[in-house]
Write a protein that holds these residues in place. Structure first.
Motif, short mmCIF file in Angstrom:
data_model
loop_
_atom_site.label_atom_id
_atom_site.label_comp_id
_atom_site.label_asym_id
_atom_site.label_seq_id
_atom_site.Cartn_x
_atom_site.Cartn_y
_atom_site.Cartn_z
N LEU A 1 45.18 40.78 51.76
CA LEU A 1 46.61 40.42 51.71
C LEU A 1 47.21 40.16 53.14
N GLY A 2 46.35 40.81 54.15
CA GLY A 2 46.93 40.66 55.50
C GLY A 2 48.04 41.87 55.72
N GLN A 3 48.39 42.53 54.70
CA GLN A 3 49.53 43.54 55.12
C GLN A 3 49.19 44.78 54.22
N TYR A 4 49.90 45.74 54.86
CA TYR A 4 49.95 47.26 54.18
C TYR A 4 50.99 46.88 52.68
N GLY A 5 51.33 47.81 51.94
CA GLY A 5 52.20 47.67 50.89
C GLY A 5 53.46 47.62 51.56
N SER B 1 46.70 48.24 40.99
CA SER B 1 45.85 47.35 40.34
C SER B 1 46.86 46.35 39.55
N ARG B 2 47.95 46.62 39.18
CA ARG B 2 48.87 46.01 38.43
C ARG B 2 49.45 44.76 39.09
N SER B 3 49.69 44.66 40.47
CA SER B 3 50.26 43.38 41.19
C SER B 3 49.22 42.76 42.01
N LEU B 4 47.89 43.21 41.90
CA LEU B 4 47.09 42.70 42.86
C LEU B 4 46.65 41.22 42.79
N ARG B 5 46.30 40.97 41.47
CA ARG B 5 45.95 39.55 41.20
C ARG B 5 47.17 38.38 41.43
N ASN B 6 48.20 38.83 40.97
CA ASN B 6 49.26 37.90 41.30
C ASN B 6 49.57 37.66 42.96
N ARG B 7 49.37 38.66 43.78
CA ARG B 7 49.73 38.64 45.11
C ARG B 7 48.67 37.85 45.75
N ILE B 8 47.39 38.06 45.27
CA ILE B 8 46.27 37.10 45.82
C ILE B 8 46.28 35.71 45.60
N THR B 9 46.45 35.57 44.19
CA THR B 9 46.55 33.80 43.72
C THR B 9 47.61 33.11 44.25
N VAL B 10 48.77 33.73 44.85
CA VAL B 10 49.74 32.93 45.33
C VAL B 10 49.37 32.71 46.82
N SER B 11 48.47 33.18 47.49
CA SER B 11 48.21 33.07 48.81
C SER B 11 46.82 32.35 48.98
N HIS B 12 46.67 31.06 49.72
CA HIS B 12 45.41 30.52 50.00
C HIS B 12 44.52 31.39 50.70
N GLU B 13 45.32 32.07 51.91
CA GLU B 13 44.55 32.57 52.73
C GLU B 13 43.88 34.21 52.32
N ALA B 14 44.86 34.72 51.30
CA ALA B 14 44.50 36.03 50.68
C ALA B 14 43.11 35.67 49.75
N GLN C 1 36.37 45.14 37.37
CA GLN C 1 36.82 43.99 36.54
C GLN C 1 37.94 43.13 37.14
N THR C 2 39.12 43.98 37.52
CA THR C 2 40.30 43.54 38.01
C THR C 2 40.05 42.75 39.23
N LEU C 3 39.34 43.53 40.29
CA LEU C 3 39.04 43.04 41.56
C LEU C 3 38.27 41.59 41.35
N SER C 4 37.31 41.61 40.46
CA SER C 4 36.60 40.26 40.10
C SER C 4 37.77 39.21 39.71
N SER C 5 38.54 39.38 38.75
CA SER C 5 39.30 38.51 38.37
C SER C 5 40.31 38.15 39.31
N ALA C 6 40.71 39.02 40.24
CA ALA C 6 41.56 38.62 41.35
C ALA C 6 41.15 37.87 42.55
N GLY C 7 39.66 37.52 42.25
CA GLY C 7 39.08 36.72 43.28
C GLY C 7 38.25 37.23 44.38
N PHE C 8 37.69 38.82 44.06
CA PHE C 8 36.65 39.26 44.85
C PHE C 8 35.39 38.91 44.28
N ARG C 9 34.87 37.60 44.84
CA ARG C 9 33.61 37.11 44.24
C ARG C 9 32.41 37.77 44.72
N ASN C 10 32.48 38.24 46.02
CA ASN C 10 31.22 39.11 46.67
C ASN C 10 31.25 40.36 46.45
#
Length: 244
Positions: A127-131, A153-166, A196-205
């Motif tokens: 995300l490029g930033q702390y909480g 975990s609840r907010s992670l997916r939304n915060r990543i998907t709105v940022s191209h860089e994240a 599963q949450t990390l994978s769905s949030a875009g952690f592909r590796n």
């Protein structure tokens, strides 16, 4: 409240210094117990930094103080997150890595609560930033979590998907998570759900490995996998171990 971190133990590389990893212990433990184990691993090109968490009251123990990276009431997705404690832990780790030479690859790993703090640090990196919104300064090349879980975990997916860089950072950050099916401290379902949450949030590796019957501890087979994975991901010199 100002928290004082305990003693930091350093395991210096026996060969050419190619990577530095901060390794975080579990609840109630200290850095020295992991530094002793990490020193025995066939990874001569890694410098290990093993800090000790502050001693603080922990809600899980009815407020009894022990070493903890952050406060925790119960280990579940519904449990409230101690964002201030998590940020303090992630910031402490970033500070430890900030003085490493520019050509050294940087990583974070941990066991149990230490794994949770390591995974939280990974989300800060992405995300490029702390909480709290402050800039996260470290470029991570590897994250390892043994018998842990994903905080916030609840907010992670939304915060990543709105940022191209994240999303780009999440897709490229190598992460290894391992969990025992017999874990009676951090239930296996929490480790599996976190992956599963990390994978769905875009952690592909991301690699998630299950150890049948393993409780809340580590075994040589698991550490062999960690060694192999780090050697490949960090492109370390030396031979790859044979898989057991």
């Amino acid at each position: 409240m100002a928290l004082e971190f305990g003693r930091t133990h350093v395991v210096r590389p026996k060969g050419k210094h190619q990577a530095t990893i901060v390794w975080l212990h579990g609840l109630g433990d200290k850095g020295s117990s992991w530094s002793q184990l990490l020193e025995t691993l066939p990874l001569p090109n890694i410098k290990w930094i093993c800090p000790t968490a502050p001693t603080r009251p922990v809600a899980l123990f009815g407020g009894f103080p022990c070493t903890a990276w952050f406060d925790v009431g119960d280990i579940s997705e519904e449990s409230p997150d101690d964002l201030e404690g998590l940020d303090a832990a992630a910031s402490h780790v970033a500070n430890l890595l900030s003085t490493e030479p520019a050509d050294i690859k940087l990583g974070i790993g941990g066991f149990s609560m230490g794994a949770a703090a390591a995974i939280y640090s990974a989300s800060c990196r992405v995300l490029g930033q702390y909480g709290n919104g402050n800039l996260y300064p470290i470029n991570l090349s590897a994250v390892v979590g043994l018998s842990g879980w994903l905080p916030c975990s609840r907010s992670l997916r939304n915060r990543i998907t709105v940022s191209h860089e994240a999303a780009r950072r999440a897709a490229s950050l190598p992460m290894l998570l391992c969990h025992g099916s017999g874990d009676d401290v951090v239930a296996y379902k929490h480790g599996e759900k976190s992956a599963q949450t990390l994978s769905s949030a875009g952690f592909r590796n991301l690699t998630f490995k299950t150890y049948n019957g393993l409780g809340h501890y580590t075994i040589p087979e698991e550490m062999d996998v960690v060694c192999n994975w780090l050697t490949v991901v960090l492109e370390l010199d030396g031979l790859r171990l044979v898989d057991r």
